[in-house]
Design an enzyme around this catalytic site. Structure first.
Site, PDB file in Angstrom:
ATOM      1  N   GLY A   1       0.865  -1.220  -0.095  1.00 54.14           N
ATOM      2  CA  GLY A   1       0.039  -0.125   0.046  1.00 54.14           C
ATOM      3  C   GLY A   1       0.865   1.212  -0.068  1.00 54.14           C
ATOM      4  N   HIS A   2       2.092   1.146   0.088  1.00 54.22           N
ATOM      5  CA  HIS A   2       2.944   2.444   0.080  1.00 54.22           C
ATOM      6  C   HIS A   2       4.163   2.402  -0.893  1.00 54.22           C
ATOM      7  CE1 HIS A   2       5.658   5.577   2.291  1.00 54.22           C
ATOM      8  NE2 HIS A   2       4.403   5.871   2.692  1.00 54.22           N
ATOM      9  N   PHE A   3       4.199   2.690  -2.054  1.00 55.38           N
ATOM     10  CA  PHE A   3       2.860   2.726  -2.965  1.00 55.38           C
ATOM     11  C   PHE A   3       3.082   1.738  -4.097  1.00 55.38           C
ATOM     12  CE2 PHE A   3       4.175   7.066  -0.999  1.00 55.38           C
ATOM     13  CZ  PHE A   3       2.966   7.178  -0.412  1.00 55.38           C
TER      14      PHE A   3
END
EC number: 4.2.1.59
Length: 146
Positions: free
Chosen positions: A48-50
């Site tokens: 999720g990052h990124f």
């Protein structure tokens, strides 16, 4: 100097939050430590990052430096979490990020003891990739009995 099995004796953290893979130097005279974290694309935070441009979250770089400092503190006291003491991260000063940490990087962690007043410890920390600073901070930890 310290492999992952010994590190697990000095840090209460476990996957996915154990952010020190090996300690390469521990200098009691200089009151300093040098360790590293191998940053893999398989780290859960990269989902999720990124996803299109994965970078290690800055707060986890700070946490990795704090974990190295915690090992140093325990070693200086000749104590372990199993003895009933923990270090809580309580603050940072002079925090600077200089460049992103990417999958495949080896994050070198350095911490030097600065001071201890009662149960409050201060460490000068920095993180490097390929010999270049990526983050630096003065980290404050509180020593607490369980």
């Amino acid at each position: 100097m310290m492999d992952i099995n010994e590190i697990r004796e000095y840090l209460p953290h476990r996957y996915p939050f154990l952010l020190v893979d090996r300690v390469t130097e521990l200098d009691f005279e200089a009151q300093s430590i040098r360790a590293y974290k191998n940053v893999s694309i398989n780290e859960p935070f990269f989902n999720g990052h990124f996803p299109a441009h994965p970078i290690m979250p800055g707060v986890l770089i700070i946490e990795a430096m704090a974990q190295a400092a915690g090992i140093l503190g325990f070693k200086m006291l000749d104590a372990k979490p199993a003895d009933g003491t923990l270090y809580y991260f309580v603050g940072s000063d002079k925090l600077r990020f200089r460049q992103p940490v990417l999958p495949g990087d080896q994050l070198v962690l350095e911490a030097k003891f600065l001071s201890r007043k009662s149960m409050i410890w201060k460490f000068e920390c920095r993180a490097l990739v390929d010999g270049k600073p990526v983050c630096s901070a003065e980290i404050t930890c509180a020593e607490r009995s369980l």
